[in-house]
Scaffold this motif. Structure first.
Motif, short mmCIF file in Angstrom:
data_model
loop_
_atom_site.label_atom_id
_atom_site.label_comp_id
_atom_site.label_asym_id
_atom_site.label_seq_id
_atom_site.Cartn_x
_atom_site.Cartn_y
_atom_site.Cartn_z
N LEU A 213 0.86 -1.18 0.00
CA LEU A 213 0.00 0.00 0.00
C LEU A 213 0.90 1.23 0.00
CD1 LEU A 213 -3.25 0.70 1.89
CD2 LEU A 213 -1.35 2.33 2.14
N ALA B 25 1.28 4.86 0.82
CA ALA B 25 0.63 5.84 1.69
C ALA B 25 1.11 7.25 1.36
CB ALA B 25 0.87 5.51 3.16
N VAL C 105 -3.85 4.68 -2.07
CA VAL C 105 -4.86 5.36 -1.26
C VAL C 105 -4.92 6.81 -1.73
CG1 VAL C 105 -4.64 3.85 0.74
CG2 VAL C 105 -3.17 5.86 0.57
N SER D 292 -7.38 0.62 -5.53
CA SER D 292 -7.33 1.95 -4.90
C SER D 292 -8.41 2.05 -3.85
CB SER D 292 -7.49 3.05 -5.95
OG SER D 292 -8.76 3.00 -6.55
N VAL D 293 -8.12 2.85 -2.82
CA VAL D 293 -9.05 3.05 -1.71
C VAL D 293 -9.09 4.53 -1.38
CG1 VAL D 293 -9.60 2.51 0.69
CG2 VAL D 293 -8.53 0.77 -0.76
N CYS D 294 -10.30 5.10 -1.36
CA CYS D 294 -10.44 6.49 -0.92
C CYS D 294 -10.42 6.51 0.61
CB CYS D 294 -11.76 7.08 -1.43
SG CYS D 294 -11.99 8.81 -0.96
N ILE D 295 -9.56 7.36 1.16
CA ILE D 295 -9.37 7.36 2.61
C ILE D 295 -9.83 8.65 3.28
CG2 ILE D 295 -7.53 5.63 2.70
CD1 ILE D 295 -5.51 7.98 2.80
N SER E 275 -7.07 12.47 5.64
CA SER E 275 -6.81 11.47 4.61
C SER E 275 -5.39 10.92 4.74
CB SER E 275 -7.06 12.05 3.22
OG SER E 275 -6.39 13.29 3.04
N TYR E 276 -4.42 11.61 4.17
CA TYR E 276 -3.05 11.07 4.12
C TYR E 276 -2.36 11.00 5.49
CZ TYR E 276 -3.77 11.63 -0.87
OH TYR E 276 -4.27 11.54 -2.13
N GLN F 265 -7.48 5.17 8.93
CA GLN F 265 -7.99 4.89 7.59
C GLN F 265 -6.98 4.10 6.75
OE1 GLN F 265 -11.19 5.16 7.61
NE2 GLN F 265 -11.57 6.75 6.09
N ILE F 266 -5.70 4.42 6.92
CA ILE F 266 -4.67 3.71 6.14
C ILE F 266 -4.54 2.26 6.59
CG2 ILE F 266 -2.18 3.63 5.66
CD1 ILE F 266 -2.25 6.72 5.72
N ALA G 239 -7.41 0.41 5.22
CA ALA G 239 -7.23 0.12 3.79
C ALA G 239 -6.33 -1.09 3.60
CB ALA G 239 -6.64 1.35 3.09
#
Length: 448
Positions: free
Chosen positions: A6, A8, A31, A48-51, A59-60, A65-66, A69
């Motif tokens: 993944l 990040a 992500v 892909s994953v929207c976070i 998000s990032y 959330q990560i 994912a």
């Protein structure tokens, strides 16, 4: 072995990592925030994953959330790129607790090098030369006055948790000191939630030299030469070179070996960069970055070693792919950071790219997630690409850079390309005659 990574991060570094994964036959997960749904690395990743929404904190920088994912996609490793969570020890610890490999150093090493005072003491213990300064945190006005008198003016006050020039102030005389000291503490508290600062001797016209190191975590380590990052604006690097025009072979191999030996003692794992100020033939440690650097491609250009491949190999337990004796340095490389900014004012310029044409030819590399029709969001760093040029000599490299800057087309937004077109023809740059203050002095005197 790692089977799915993944990524990040976002932008050019996310695409850079994705390419390395594909070359190694490793599945990828991108992500992204809602603002980055059309980003190139999202389009090319296997999954892909929207976070979260556009703000980075949602998000990032959202660890929960990560990790979620990773669990949803079955990713067994995370590559953090640079920035965001790349030097977050808590993130590394949480991944470890979930049985997910963090492609980077240990959380302990991130903590050690993330605190400037601890990092400096560790560097001294490892035999790395340091800038004369306070033994630890400077606590109050009286302590600041006493320490400055011991070091001698001018002095530099720096946030212990600092970066990017925030929480950093210069005091040239005792009359300046207390205001600089308290301003630095206030900036540090606002930027990092930590107002602790320390003090160092301020060097007048140093160069910024950094050494790329790699360790396997078991006591083996190498260096891959140096990069000169002296062309900076507000402590942000703009143009980097490998090798430095200021060093000879003996100097670079000596400081490189000092750093490699230190990493062996530390049992450091993965990629790292030991940063120095260099003046009058002496190196002074300033910090260590425990991640991949933005400017890593110029090291790849002169060594032929893919640093992201190496990161993944080490994280997988495969050890280093080369010994120090096997590393060969070839030619000269320069990187220009292309930002979506006005080249005169440096005001960010988000918007839609209407035309995009990357230059090509021998010794030319462009790392960018941008493309024609791509909309640059206003929420993140303004870096949209990196132009890397390699030549057999510095002169050849400079001439090639001049040519490719004229080929590079990015329309619809303002970029810093005109700045580099100006710099590449400057006699001081051509002669390698510059220090960390050169660019700001130049910009103050001229217009692009």
């Amino acid at each position: 072995m790692i089977s799915k990574i993944l990524i990040a991060n976002r932008g050019e570094i996310a695409l850079r990592v994705l390419r390395a994964c594909k070359e190694l036959g490793i599945a990828t997960v991108a992500v992204h925030s809602t603002a980055d749904s059309d980003a190139m690395h999202v389009r090319l990743a296997d999954e892909s994953v929207c976070i979260g929404p556009p703000p980075s904190r949602d998000s990032y920088l959202n660890i929960h959330q990560i990790v979620a994912a990773c669990e949803i996609t079955g990713a067994d490793a995370v590559h953090p790129g640079y920035g965001f969570l790349s030097e977050n020890a808590k993130f590394a610890d949480i991944l470890d607790a979930h049985g997910i490999t963090f492609i980077g150093p240990t959380a302990d090493h991130i903590r050690i090098m993330g605190d400037k005072i601890t990092a400096k003491q560790t560097a001294m213990d490892l035999g790395i030369p340091v800038v004369p300064g306070s033994a630890g945190e400077v606590l109050n006005d009286a302590d600041a006055l006493k320490t400055a008198r011991e070091i001698g003016y001018p002095v530099l006050i720096k946030a212990t948790a600092g970066g990017g020039g925030r929480g950093m102030k210069v005091a040239k005389t005792e009359a300046d000191l207390l205001e600089a000291f308290n301003t630095a503490r206030s900036e540090a508290a606002n930027a990092f939630g930590n107002d602790s600062v320390y003090m160092e001797k301020y060097l007048g016209k140093p160069r910024h030299i950094e050494i790329q190191v790699f360790g396997d975590g078991a006591g083996n380590a190498i260096h891959l030469g140096e990069r000169d990052c002296s062309l900076q604006r507000r402590h942000q690097k703009i143009w980097e070179e490998a090798n430095s025009p200021a060093l000879n072979v003996e100097q670079r191999m000596k400081i490189g070996q000092i750093c490699a030996d230190a990493m062996k003692k530390l049992k450091y794992r993965g990629a790292g960069t030991v940063e120095f100020l260099y003046e009058n033939g002496e190196f002074y440690f300033i910090e260590m970055n425990t991640r991949l650097q933005v400017e890593h491609p110029i090291t790849e250009a002169i060594t032929g070693i893919d640093l992201v491949h190496e990161q993944i190999r080490v994280a997988s337990g495969g050890g280093l792919s080369v010994t120090q004796e096997e590393i060969e340095f070839s030619g000269h490389a320069i990187e220009c950071r292309i930002n979506a900014e006005d080249a005169r004012t440096f005001v960010p310029s988000p918007g839609t790219i209407t035309h995009f044409h990357a230059p090509g030819g021998l010794g030319v590399r462009v790392d960018s997630g941008a493309y024609q029709g791509y909309r640059i969001p206003p929420y993140y760093d303004s870096l949209i690409g990196k132009l890397i040029v390699h030549g057999r000599t510095r002169v050849e490299c400079m001439m090639r850079l001049r040519r490719v800057l004229d080929e590079f087309v990015i329309d619809g937004i303002k970029t810093t390309l005109p700045l580099f077109q100006d710099l590449v023809t400057n006699p001081d740059i051509a002669n390698g005659d510059y220090d960390i203050h050169w660019l700001e002095d130049y910009l103050a005197k001229t217009s692009v």
